[in-house]
Design a protein around this motif. Structure first.
Motif, PDB file in Angstrom:
ATOM      1  N   LEU A  67      -3.333  30.801 -21.435  1.00 38.23           N
ATOM      2  CA  LEU A  67      -2.411  31.389 -20.454  1.00 38.23           C
ATOM      3  C   LEU A  67      -0.998  30.851 -20.699  1.00 38.23           C
ATOM      4  N   PRO A  68      -0.322  31.293 -21.758  1.00 38.18           N
ATOM      5  CA  PRO A  68       0.970  30.703 -22.124  1.00 38.18           C
ATOM      6  C   PRO A  68       2.088  30.944 -21.110  1.00 38.18           C
ATOM      7  N   ASN A  69       1.960  31.939 -20.230  1.00 36.48           N
ATOM      8  CA  ASN A  69       3.021  32.218 -19.258  1.00 36.48           C
ATOM      9  C   ASN A  69       2.743  31.634 -17.880  1.00 36.48           C
ATOM     10  N   TYR A  70       1.616  30.964 -17.732  1.00 35.62           N
ATOM     11  CA  TYR A  70       1.224  30.388 -16.456  1.00 35.62           C
ATOM     12  C   TYR A  70       1.656  28.921 -16.407  1.00 35.62           C
ATOM     13  N   THR A  71       2.169  28.477 -15.279  1.00 34.66           N
ATOM     14  CA  THR A  71       2.558  27.078 -15.116  1.00 34.66           C
ATOM     15  C   THR A  71       1.402  26.312 -14.474  1.00 34.66           C
TER      16      THR A  71
END
Length: 149
Positions: A67-71
């Motif tokens: 999940l590269p766009n999830y913080t």
């Protein structure tokens, strides 16, 4: 064998090298026709892999692959090292209910490997680190910002 040498030094017919590294053994055989030698190189490794652990402030992006766009709330970066024989594999188990994201890799002799663990919940990770010589060490972490050893 009439004489031999280890690492360029000659000696008696028995000796011990009990420290890590590459060692060259040369055996000499003498008979009526002269002297012949045979050389073999061995690598001795009694030291297991070890880990350097960081808690970076970057909790998203390429390091949290799935999940590269999830913080995420937590991220640990484990740098696994073995400079003698190289790393064979890293076997990590996590609390799967906590959504821990990390790549699974087999380094095949590399001397350094990095693993990133990204999660939202308090959890744990237990890793067994193996080198090419068969040495194993363990690392255990609570991925809640409090401890990792």
């Amino acid at each position: 064998v009439t004489s031999y040498g280890i690492d360029g030094n000659s000696g008696s017919k028995t000796t011990t090298r009990n420290y890590d590294g590459k060692h060259t053994i040369t055996g000499y055989v003498t008979n009526a026709k002269g002297t012949n030698k045979c050389t073999a190189t061995i690598k001795y490794d009694s030291t297991p892999p070890y880990t350097q652990i960081e808690r970076p402030t970057n909790y998203k992006g390429k390091y949290c692959i799935e999940l590269p766009n999830y913080t995420f709330n937590y991220r640990y970066q484990l740098t696994i090292l073995d400079s003698t024989s190289g790393l064979e594999k890293t076997d990590c188990v996590t609390d799967t209910a906590s959504n821990v994201m990390h790549p699974v890799r087999t380094p095949n002799g590399a001397t350094k490997q990095q693993e990133n663990f990204c999660t939202d919940k308090k959890t744990h990770i237990d890793c067994k680190l193996y080198d090419m010589a068969g040495n194993m060490s363990k690392v255990q972490c609570r991925l809640d910002g409090t401890s990792c050893s």
